[in-house]
Every structure is written in structure tokens, then in C-alpha cells.
Write an enzyme that holds these catalytic residues in place. Structure first.
Site, PDB file in Angstrom:
ATOM      1  N   LYS A  83      37.896 -69.952 -27.403  1.00  0.00           N
ATOM      2  CA  LYS A  83      36.915 -69.591 -26.378  1.00  0.00           C
ATOM      3  C   LYS A  83      37.213 -68.180 -25.911  1.00  0.00           C
ATOM      4  CE  LYS A  83      35.129 -70.823 -21.779  1.00  0.00           C
ATOM      5  NZ  LYS A  83      35.102 -71.858 -20.720  1.00  0.00           N
ATOM      6  N   ASP A 118      39.814 -76.521 -18.575  1.00  0.00           N
ATOM      7  CA  ASP A 118      40.296 -75.182 -18.921  1.00  0.00           C
ATOM      8  C   ASP A 118      41.535 -74.900 -18.073  1.00  0.00           C
ATOM      9  OD1 ASP A 118      37.771 -75.305 -20.128  1.00  0.00           O
ATOM     10  OD2 ASP A 118      37.387 -73.170 -19.832  1.00  0.00           O
ATOM     11  N   LYS A 136      41.875 -70.193 -25.133  1.00  0.00           N
ATOM     12  CA  LYS A 136      40.916 -69.362 -24.403  1.00  0.00           C
ATOM     13  C   LYS A 136      41.591 -68.055 -24.018  1.00  0.00           C
ATOM     14  CE  LYS A 136      38.204 -69.561 -20.080  1.00  0.00           C
ATOM     15  NZ  LYS A 136      37.788 -70.447 -18.971  1.00  0.00           N
TER      16      LYS A 136
END
Length: 219
Positions: free
Chosen positions: A185, A92, A156
Site C-alpha cells: 500500500k 493499518d 504500507k
């Protein structure tokens, strides 16, 4: 039907989290069969050990360039390489929002492309945190287009360190921009079952939260 647990990235990124806290997160992920745990890079190898005999696959996510995103490309690549060597299966990474706001779009895209290539070479996924709290509508469209061009796996919403986190309407907008092969996400401030369901209905494929146990037991 996919269970709610299968959407959850069970997250612990508190700077004071201890090894005992990480062990607890791993145990909870095992019990509830969450999709992934998301932990600090220094705990990736330890987490791999925790899941050595787990009967279900739980992805091991960690963060790169976290939480500000403005470290150099070389630093992010080094972090990513180390995380992959330690056993991370998902990265991430925080987009360089400072460079993005400077409209250095090509350099932002190239950085993300290098990280995506590195992750994919290591059989891992790349999620890009675009930190939606700092983006207006034009920025949001541009950031999503850059991510698509860089061949990332997920966009994300948030680090959880910005003034606000995920919002269902923003997730819905992101879904309308991204091609179908790039997932979303939603993370930041998701604490309840209703919030999680709202994000999924808006188009989220993963829910990043430190409240995973509470969310799945509220049903």
C-alpha cells in the site's frame, strides 16, 4: 482491467474530522466504489452503519498505534480487538519504529505476528506501516523481511505524518524484497492521477489517499 477506484483506500485521518466529514467520505466511497475507506478507530462503528445497505463491498480500514507506532504491544492489541469488534475489516498498524531503530527486531516481529494472528482470526487484513521516510536501504530490507516473517498482508509506506510519503522508487524496492503473497500500500502525499499510476506501475496494490475523488475524476 481493474479500475483505478479499486486501488483506492479513501482516507480521512485528520484529527479535526467531524462525523459529517466521515459521512461525506463514506458517500464518496459508495459513489466511486473505492476499495476501502480508512478512518479513525472511533468512527469504525459509525462507518459500518453508513455502509449497511451499500450494494458493493467497501472494506473498512482503521489505524492502530497511529501515527508514531511506539505504544506498547498490549495497547495495540487492545486497539485492534476493539476495532475488529466494531466491524473493521482491515487494520493499518504502525510498526514500532523506535524499537526497530534499537535493533530489537525479534520484539518488533513478535508484535506484528500477534497482530497478524489477531486480524486473521477476525477475518481481517493487517497492513504494516513501516514509515519509509525514516529508513535507509538496510532498514528497508530488514523491515520488509520482518513483515514477511510475521505473515502480514500488506506493507504500507507511510502514515502521512512523516517528512515525506510514498515514492515510486521505494515502492519498486519493496516489491523486489517482499514475497509475492504480501501486497503493498503506497500512501502519503499521493494527490494526482499520474502519481497514483506511477505507484501502481512500481508495484503498489493499494493507494492510500485523501484525494481519491480528485484522482479518479482527473482521467
Amino acid at each position: 482491467m481493474t479500475t483505478l477506484s479499486a486501488y483506492i483506500d479513501h482516507t480521512l485521518l485528520n484529527p479535526t474530522a467531524s462525523e459529517t466529514d466521515i459521512r461525506k467520505v463514506c458517500e464518496e466511497a459508495w459513489i466511486h466504489q473505492f476499495k476501502a475507506v480508512c478512518i479513525a478507530p472511533s468512527y469504525v462503528a459509525y462507518t459500518v452503519e453508513m455502509f449497511e445497505f451499500c450494494p458493493v463491498r467497501i472494506e473498512i480500514a482503521t489505524v492502530i498505534g497511529f501515527p508514531m507506532g511506539y505504544t506498547t504491544t498490549a495497547t495495540k492489541i487492545a486497539e485492534a480487538e476493539n476495532a475488529l469488534q466494531d466491524g473493521a475489516t482491515e487494520l493499518d498498524v504502525v510498526m514500532n519504529i523506535s524499537r526497530f531503530k534499537s535493533m530489537a527486531y525479534l520484539s518488533v516481529r513478535e508484535e506484528l505476528r500477534q497482530l497478524a494472528d489477531l486480524a486473521h482470526a477476525g477475518n481481517a487484513l493487517l497492513k504494516v506501516i513501516i514509515e519509509t521516510a525514516y529508513l535507509d536501504t538496510f532498514d528497508l530490507y530488514t523491515a520488509c523481511e520482518i513483515c514477511a516473517e510475521a505473515n502480514v498482508d500488506f506493507v504500507k509506506t507511510s502514515t502521512g505524518f512523516a517528512p515525506k510519503g510514498a515514492e515510486a522508487e521505494t515502492v519498486r524496492t519493496i516489491r523486489s524484497i517482499l514475497p509475492a503473497n504480501i501486497k503493498i500500500k503506497a500512501s502519503g502525499g499521493i494527490k494526482t492521477y499520474d502519481q497514483a499510476i506511477a505507484m501502481i506501475e512500481a508495484g503498489a496494490d493499494r493507494i492510500g489517499t485523501s484525494a481519491g475523488v480528485s484522482i479518479v475524476t482527473q482521467v
